[in-house]
Structure formats: structure tokens, C-alpha cells
Write a protein that holds these residues in place. Structure first.
Motif, PDB file in Angstrom:
ATOM      1  N   PRO A 108       2.514  12.661  21.812  1.00 15.55           N
ATOM      2  CA  PRO A 108       1.107  12.598  21.388  1.00 15.55           C
ATOM      3  C   PRO A 108       0.145  12.136  22.471  1.00 15.55           C
ATOM      4  O   PRO A 108      -0.940  12.717  22.623  1.00 15.55           O
ATOM      5  CB  PRO A 108       1.144  11.617  20.209  1.00 15.55           C
ATOM      6  N   ASP A 109       0.501  11.101  23.238  1.00 14.71           N
ATOM      7  CA  ASP A 109      -0.430  10.617  24.255  1.00 14.71           C
ATOM      8  C   ASP A 109      -0.610  11.637  25.378  1.00 14.71           C
ATOM      9  O   ASP A 109      -1.735  11.844  25.869  1.00 14.71           O
ATOM     10  CB  ASP A 109       0.034   9.270  24.809  1.00 14.71           C
ATOM     11  N   THR A 129     -13.283  14.179  18.885  1.00 17.49           N
ATOM     12  CA  THR A 129     -12.283  13.141  18.632  1.00 17.49           C
ATOM     13  C   THR A 129     -11.070  13.815  17.998  1.00 17.49           C
ATOM     14  O   THR A 129     -11.175  14.904  17.423  1.00 17.49           O
ATOM     15  CB  THR A 129     -12.824  12.061  17.687  1.00 17.49           C
ATOM     16  N   CYS A 130      -9.910  13.152  18.106  1.00 19.75           N
ATOM     17  CA  CYS A 130      -8.689  13.760  17.582  1.00 19.75           C
ATOM     18  C   CYS A 130      -7.656  12.674  17.290  1.00 19.75           C
ATOM     19  O   CYS A 130      -7.587  11.658  17.995  1.00 19.75           O
ATOM     20  CB  CYS A 130      -8.127  14.769  18.585  1.00 19.75           C
ATOM     21  N   LEU A 131      -6.895  12.908  16.244  1.00 21.17           N
ATOM     22  CA  LEU A 131      -5.747  12.069  15.909  1.00 21.17           C
ATOM     23  C   LEU A 131      -4.539  12.985  15.792  1.00 21.17           C
ATOM     24  O   LEU A 131      -4.550  13.949  15.020  1.00 21.17           O
ATOM     25  CB  LEU A 131      -5.991  11.333  14.590  1.00 21.17           C
ATOM     26  N   TYR A 132      -3.502  12.685  16.570  1.00 17.18           N
ATOM     27  CA  TYR A 132      -2.306  13.518  16.617  1.00 17.18           C
ATOM     28  C   TYR A 132      -1.104  12.651  16.273  1.00 17.18           C
ATOM     29  O   TYR A 132      -0.885  11.597  16.885  1.00 17.18           O
ATOM     30  CB  TYR A 132      -2.147  14.137  18.007  1.00 17.18           C
ATOM     31  N   CYS A 181       7.126   7.729  12.888  1.00 16.04           N
ATOM     32  CA  CYS A 181       5.955   8.565  13.185  1.00 16.04           C
ATOM     33  C   CYS A 181       5.289   8.025  14.436  1.00 16.04           C
ATOM     34  O   CYS A 181       4.975   6.825  14.528  1.00 16.04           O
ATOM     35  CB  CYS A 181       4.982   8.549  12.012  1.00 16.04           C
ATOM     36  N   THR A 182       5.068   8.893  15.409  1.00 17.67           N
ATOM     37  CA  THR A 182       4.404   8.523  16.655  1.00 17.67           C
ATOM     38  C   THR A 182       2.980   9.055  16.621  1.00 17.67           C
ATOM     39  O   THR A 182       2.765  10.259  16.405  1.00 17.67           O
ATOM     40  CB  THR A 182       5.148   9.104  17.862  1.00 17.67           C
ATOM     41  N   LEU A 183       2.006   8.170  16.813  1.00 15.37           N
ATOM     42  CA  LEU A 183       0.602   8.545  16.678  1.00 15.37           C
ATOM     43  C   LEU A 183      -0.174   8.158  17.918  1.00 15.37           C
ATOM     44  O   LEU A 183       0.116   7.149  18.566  1.00 15.37           O
ATOM     45  CB  LEU A 183      -0.048   7.861  15.456  1.00 15.37           C
ATOM     46  N   ALA A 184      -1.196   8.950  18.218  1.00 17.21           N
ATOM     47  CA  ALA A 184      -2.154   8.639  19.279  1.00 17.21           C
ATOM     48  C   ALA A 184      -3.502   9.185  18.853  1.00 17.21           C
ATOM     49  O   ALA A 184      -3.578  10.239  18.220  1.00 17.21           O
ATOM     50  CB  ALA A 184      -1.720   9.238  20.615  1.00 17.21           C
TER      51      ALA A 184
END
Length: 713
Positions: free
Chosen positions: A420-421, A454-457, A467-470
Motif C-alpha cells: 500500500p505505501d 486523497t486516497c486510502l488503500y 489488513c495493511t492500510l496506507a
């Protein structure tokens, strides 16, 4: 007794008054009807003019008979009303003045004729004539002066009223960008001030595309209808009904020629007057295009429309037409942007066995327009699923188009299994490049050059329940455990996309079975009547409430936070994870030895027998054999084999090498180079994903894979 000029005039006036006053009145009326027909066009004006002629003639003769100075005789009171009515009907004041002079001339001729019969003294006749001319001229001048003053006062009042009407029309018509409401505002204003019945029709082609009034037959849609009374003539066409006007009819002429006109239905052939006795037909034209036609009718007001009324209706209709055209253009642009937005969003999220999802997208209200919010659900290798929510700055077609480009970029980057990052870093570069391209485009509008997002993945792994989030400047997600309270996840914020030079950080969160993850855009929690903190509290409260399904949860959230149309567009994505336990996952650590290939085949065969997938055994053994062989020959230890039973059978082989395997075309006598070709033919999908250390080569097998696919080789 000596006869003087005054006595002679009195005798002549008495003679005319007692013997032929009616004939004199008739002669004056006949002359005026012939010379100044403008006074007789309106029935009310004609009646008033006839009464004024009789009052003037009888009053002047009576004054002359009794020796009263005519300058002291006030003209009839109705004379002032007639002058005002002339001003209201737009008849020039010179018509009134000419009528006075013509009537004076006829009366003088009649009195001079009588004088010559009463005496033969030329000096006396001359003196009486001079006196009579001076007296009647003074009377006519006074009546004319009084009439001109009343005419000008009414004219000024009418001008002030017309200016106030046009100004009020600018304030009351076009308050929104809704076409139906704009036309209804025109009808409401007209019936309030100058019409008993108002009808507004727009060309149906103007509502759905460029207007084309030159075509035949013109199809119109009734948009507005308003009457001041309930007993108005019943219309045969109801609102929103499609209809046409006969060729050559007043509305048809107004549409084809673009010119307004007055229309007075003729009721002389019938025993009763027509229900509508006067109508103004005005085309609605804006920016050189005819959009429709407006009709203003009178059936209760006895006055007919005149040129002044037609001019007023034109000015108001012109303002209304501009407002309608603005609403039409906005509606078309909004519809285009909304269609583009809808087409770029997933029509339905693909069913996932590891994540249950429910999504909503709501465009902003009419004033703001369509924005660039989006969501996506992307299946990844290893039964993992990527969840995406983003928001592009701005509204309109440019925002929707930018959203589509970013969504495509995200899917492309997700397809190569970037963390994600790292994915957000590459997406940031994409936004910077798009903004740079727009800034050097001379035809680009401001909205296209001022690009930001903007974004959330998030990536959910059902095997590890992790769950891996960035996020890149996006609002944080909300997590609702199975038996807990909704809480906002504390993720590293990250800068918005398009700034560049700043890193993005990822965080790992455990998602237990049955928990709920909510991803959304800021339009859901920000509004004019509350700040974002209040919105987040409302969101948590709504997610805490039990619901029979995710779809019901979506509806509940929108109902709680958005009681009316939102100020900004909204994207909402709810996800409930379903983990894959030990019964659906099997893994083995393999030695870095060619002999491990046979042991891997045996392990796969046994596991597929346990799962009841014997039909896939041959294909799976062949694919695993090729993948393990590649790992042993070209990779680095340790080597790990994993099978995941999902909708399909997932085969994964991991090693510590970062080298990506590629297919190549083997020559006839080459001993190698055909392994990945076999895998590509036998598997539905295959690929490579990289981790912090090493890589994983995976293949996805379904029940359709097997001998037929192998035979095709």
C-alpha cells in the motif's frame, strides 16, 4: 336690442344644441373613426371615446349658449381616464391631440354655418368667428393640456412599473438550476402581475440536447401552467405532456420565426365571447437559440394586451430564457459528468469469498455538481482483496475524468502487487505528472490544472486475518469489531496526492472474523451544519447499530449522516472479512534440492484428496512441479509451498530471490524454457508478487483446468 358677437354665438350654440346636437356628435365620431382609428381598436377605449365626444360637445355648446367662459369649464372627468388608458395601451399622445383638433374643426364648421344663417352682417359674423375660434381653441388647449399631463403621468408610472417588473423578474426567475422550477417561476410571476393564464412549453430537443427549431414537426413538452382562478379554461395539455402545435398557429409562428405577437381570438361568430380574449405569444430565445414558447392570456381582465404589454413580456421572457438556458446547459453538463462518473465506477463489485462488501456513491447537490469520489474492490493473488476509496479535488467533468484515470492507475499498480505505501508513492507520481501536463496545456481550464486527490488503500489477507492500510491525506477508516464499539483507526496520515517529496507509511491491523471495516470520503462526515468531529461521532454511532446486512448498514449510515442531498459527493465502502482457516490452507517448507519436487507433488496430491479435489490433482501436480523446479534452479532458499482452497485452487511457491521469472519462447531443441508456458496454459491466472524479502510465484487453477488445456499444447 343690439346683437353682439357673444349673443350671436349664444344663439348659434342654442340652435345647434336644441336641433342638431346628435347629428354633430355623430359627425365628430364618424370623422374620428376614419382619421384616428387607434381610438377605436379596443372595445373599452371605443366606448369611452364615444362618451367623451358627447360630453365635450354638449358641455361646450351649453357653455357657449349661456355665455360661460369655456376656459372655466372643466373637461369631463372621463377624459383623464381616457388619456391614461391611451398611455396604458401604448397609443401615442399625438393621436389624442389630433382627435381634439379634428373635433374642434367639425364643431367650428357647424357653428360658422349657423352664424351665416342667423345674420347677414359681415362685421358681426367676423367678430363672432374670431371670438368663437379663440374660445374653442382655449377649451381644446386646456383639455389637451390636462390630457397630456394625465398621459405622461400614466406613462411614467408604467415605465417605472415595467422597470420594477423586469428587475423583479431577474430576482425571482432562475433562482435554481432546475429547468422545471425556472419555467414555473416565469408562469408564477406572469399570473401575479399581467396575465390570467400562463403556459410555458419547451422544445423537447432542447431538454435532451441542442435545440433545433428549424425541424418539422416541432415537439414540445409542457413545463409550466398557472392560472389566477380555478375556473380558467381547462387546458387540453397537462404538464410534462409532449405535444405539437398546428402549422401556422401563433405558437408555431413564434417558434419558427423567433418573433413575438399579440393574438386576439375573434368571438364575433359565436353567441358568447371567447373564454380567452387576448394572448401574448413570446418565443424563449437565448444565445441565438429558440428554446420554447411562452403564452400569456387574459380571460378575466377585460383589457386587451397592447404593444407595451408585449414589450414587457419580451423583456421578462428574455431573462427567463437565459435562466432556462443556463439550467439546460448545467443539467446537460451535470448529466454528462454523472454518466462519466457512473461509467468509471464499478457497476457492481465482483463477488469475493474472503470479503463481503457493500458500496454507495451519491453525487453532490445541484449547485456543487458531480465530484471525483470513487471506490473499488480489487481481487489480488493469494485470495487477498484490495479495498480503495479516493477523492479528487473539484467537481464536474474534469474531476470525474481525473478520477477515472487515477482509478485505472490504482488497478494497474495493484495488479503488480505493490504494498500500500509503495502504491501510493507511485500514485503520487501519477498525479504530479498529470498536473504538470495540464499546466502546460494552453486550453486547459483552471479546474484541470489545480489537480489534487486523497486516497486510502487497504489490502486484506484472509489467511493471516491481517489488513495493511496506507492513506494519502484521506479521512481515517472506522473498524467495528464483532462484539465491540466502532473506533477510528489511527493510521499515519500521509500527504495528499500531488505534493511529492513526502513518504507514505503503512500500518497493519488485525481484522477478526465478523468485524466491519468502513472506508468513506470526507463528504460523508463534513457538512455545513457540523464539523468533521461531529460527523465522525455520528458515523460511529450509526455503525454501532445492528443491521441485518451490509446493504442495510449502508442505508442506515447514509440516512443518519445525510438527511438531505449532500453538499459534497460521497463514496462509502463497507467490508466484512471472512478468514481462511487451517482447513482451507495447507503449506510446506521445502528443501533447496531438486528432490523436493517429487515430495511437493506427493503432498499436493494428498491434500487435494483430502479436500475432494481429485479432478485437479494432475494439473495441480504439474503446475507445482514447474514452480518448485524454477525456485530450486533459479531462486534462493528457503522455499515454501502453499495451497489455498477458495473459489479456485491457489498454488503459491515462495523463495528468497527477487528475480522475476518470465516466459520465453523455447527453440525446438532446447531442453528448458517451457515450464512457465505450461503454467500459463494450465492456470486461469498466474503471476509474481514481491515482498520485503523474496518473491512468490502463484497460479490459480479452476475445475475447467486440466487435460483439455494440456492437450491444447
Amino acid at each position: 336690442m343690439d346683437v353682439t358677437a357673444d349673443s350671436l354665438i349664444a344663439l348659434a350654440a342654442h340652435h345647434e344644441l336644441t336641433r342638431s346636437a346628435d347629428r354633430l356628435i355623430a359627425d365628430v365620431e364618424r370623422c374620428l373613426r376614419s382619421e384616428v382609428p387607434e381610438l377605436w381598436e379596443d372595445p373599452g377605449m371605443a366606448r369611452l371615446t364615444s362618451e367623451n365626444i358627447a360630453e365635450h360637445v354638449l358641455g361646450a355648446l351649453a357653455g357657449l349658449e349661456h355665455g360661460v367662459d369655456l376656459s372655466r369649464i372643466d373637461p369631463p372627468a372621463a377624459d383623464v381616464e381616457r388619456a391614461r388608458r391611451l398611455a396604458r395601451h401604448g397609443i401615442p399622445v399625438t393621436v389624442m391631440l389630433r382627435g381634439y383638433r379634428l373635433a374642434q374643426g367639425i364643431a367650428l364648421d357647424r357653428l360658422l354655418e349657423v352664424l351665416s344663417r342667423l345674420t347677414g352682417d359681415p362685421e358681426l359674423i367676423s367678430a363672432a368667428t374670431r371670438k368663437l375660434v379663440a374660445t374653442t381653441t382655449g377649451y381644446v388647449d386646456r383639455a389637451s393640456e390636462q390630457g397630456v399631463i394625465a398621459y405622461q403621468e400614466e406613462r411614467d408610472r408604467r415605465l417605472r412599473w415595467r422597470l420594477s417588473m423586469v428587475n423583479e423578474a431577474g430576482l425571482r426567475i432562475g433562482t435554481t438550476l432546475d429547468i422545471a422550477r425556472t419555467t414555473q417561476e416565469l408562469a408564477d410571476l406572469a399570473t401575479e402581475y399581467f396575465a390570467d393564464l400562463a403556459i410555458v412549453d419547451l422544445l423537447d430537443s432542447a431538454l435532451h440536447g441542442p435545440a433545433n427549431p428549424a425541424q418539422r414537426q416541432l415537439v414540445l413538452r409542457r413545463l409550466a401552467l398557472r392560472s389566477v382562478t380555478d375556473d380558467h379554461p381547462e387546458p387540453t395539455i397537462t404538464p410534462q405532456q409532449l405535444h405539437t402545435y398546428p402549422d401556422g398557429s401563433p405558437p408555431d409562428r413564434a417558434l419558427t420565426t423567433g418573433r413575438p405577437e399579440r393574438h386576439h381570438p375573434d368571438g364575433s361568430r359565436t353567441a358568447e365571447p371567447p373564454p380567452v380574449h387576448s394572448t401574448l405569444v413570446v418565443p424563449l430565445r437565448a444565445r441565438g437559440t429558440t428554446l420554447g414558447v411562452a403564452q400569456f392570456s387574459r380571460h378575466r381582465n377585460p383589457d386587451r394586451y397592447d404593444d407595451e404589454d408585449l414589450l414587457l413580456a419580451q423583456e421578462i421572457a428574455a431573462r427567463a430564457a437565459v435562466a432556462v438556458d443556463n439550467a439546460r446547459r448545467y443539467t446537460h453538463a451535470r448529466s454528462t459528468a454523472l454518466s462519466l462518473q457512473r461509467s468509471l465506477l464499478p457497476s457492481r463489485t465482483p463477488p469475493q469469498s474472503t470479503v463481503e462488501v457493500a458500496c454507495r456513491y451519491l453525487p453532490a447537490g445541484a449547485q456543487a455538481g458531480v465530484g471525483g469520489d470513487w471506490y473499488d474492490v480489487i481481487p489480488l493473488s493469494g485470495a487477498r482483496v484490495a479495498l480503495v476509496v479516493g477523492d479528487v479535488v473539484g467537481h464536474g467533468v474534469h474531476a470525474a475524468a481525473t478520477m477515472g484515470r487515477l482509478r485505472t492507475a490504482v488497478r494497474t499498480l495493484a495488479d503488480i502487487d505493490l504494498p500500500p505505501d509503495e502504491l501510493l508513492t507511485h500514485l503520487d507520481d501519477v498525479v504530479i505528472r498529470l498536473s504538470a501536463e495540464a499546466s502546460i496545456d494552453p486550453d486547459a481550464v483552471t479546474e484541470a490544472t489545480d489537480m489534487g486527490a486523497t486516497c486510502l488503500y487497504a489490502v486484506y489477507d484472509p489467511v493471516s486475518s491481517c489488513c495493511t492500510l496506507a492513506r494519502a491525506g484521506h479521512v481515517p477508516p472506522v473498524l467495528v469489531p464483532r462484539d465491540g464499539t466502532a473506533d477510528i483507526l489511527d493510521l499515519p496520515p500521509g500527504p495528499p496526492l500531488g505534493l511529492g517529496g513526502l513518504p507514505f507509511e503503512a500500518a497493519e491491523v488485525e481484522l477478526p472474523e465478523g468485524s466491519l471495516l468502513a472506508l468513506y470520503t470526507d463528504g460523508l462526515v463534513e457538512a455545513r451544519d457540523h464539523d468533521i468531529e461531529t460527523g465522525l461521532a455520528l458515523l460511529r454511532r450509526a455503525l454501532d447499530q445492528p443491521a441485518p446486512s451490509l446493504e442495510a448498514s449502508c442505508d442506515k449510515v447514509l440516512e443518519t449522516l445525510l438527511p438531505s442531498r449532500p453538499d459534497d459527493d460521497v463514496a462509502l465502502l463497507l467490508a466484512r472479512p471472512h478468514a481462511r482457516g487451517d482447513l482451507q490452507v495447507a503449506s510446506w517448507d521445502l528443501e533447496f534440492d531438486p528432490a523436493a519436487v517429487s515430495r511437493a507433488r506427493s503432498s499436493v496430491s494428498e491434500q487435494l484428496s483430502t479436500w475432494g479435489l481429485e479432478d485437479l490433482a494432475f494439473t495441480a501436480e504439474l503446475v507445482v512441479s514447474e514452480l518448485v523446479t524454477n525456485a530450486v534452479r533459479y531462486g534462493r532458499p528457503p522455499i515454501r509451498l502453499r495451497l489455498i482452497r477458495d473459489r479456485t485452487l491457489l498454488c503459491e511457491v515462495s523463495d528468497d530471490s527477487s528475480t522475476t521469472p518470465h516466459q520465453r519462447r523455447a527453440r525446438v531443441y532446447d531442453e528448458g524454457g517451457r515450464g512457465l508456458l505450461l503454467v500459463a496454459q494450465l492456470a486461469e491466472r498466474w503471476g509474481t508478487r514481491h515482498a520485503r524479502h523474496g518473491k512468490t510465484v502463484w497460479a490459480e487453477l479452476s475445475e475447467s483446468a486440466g487435460v483439455p488445456a494440456f492437450a491444447a499444447l
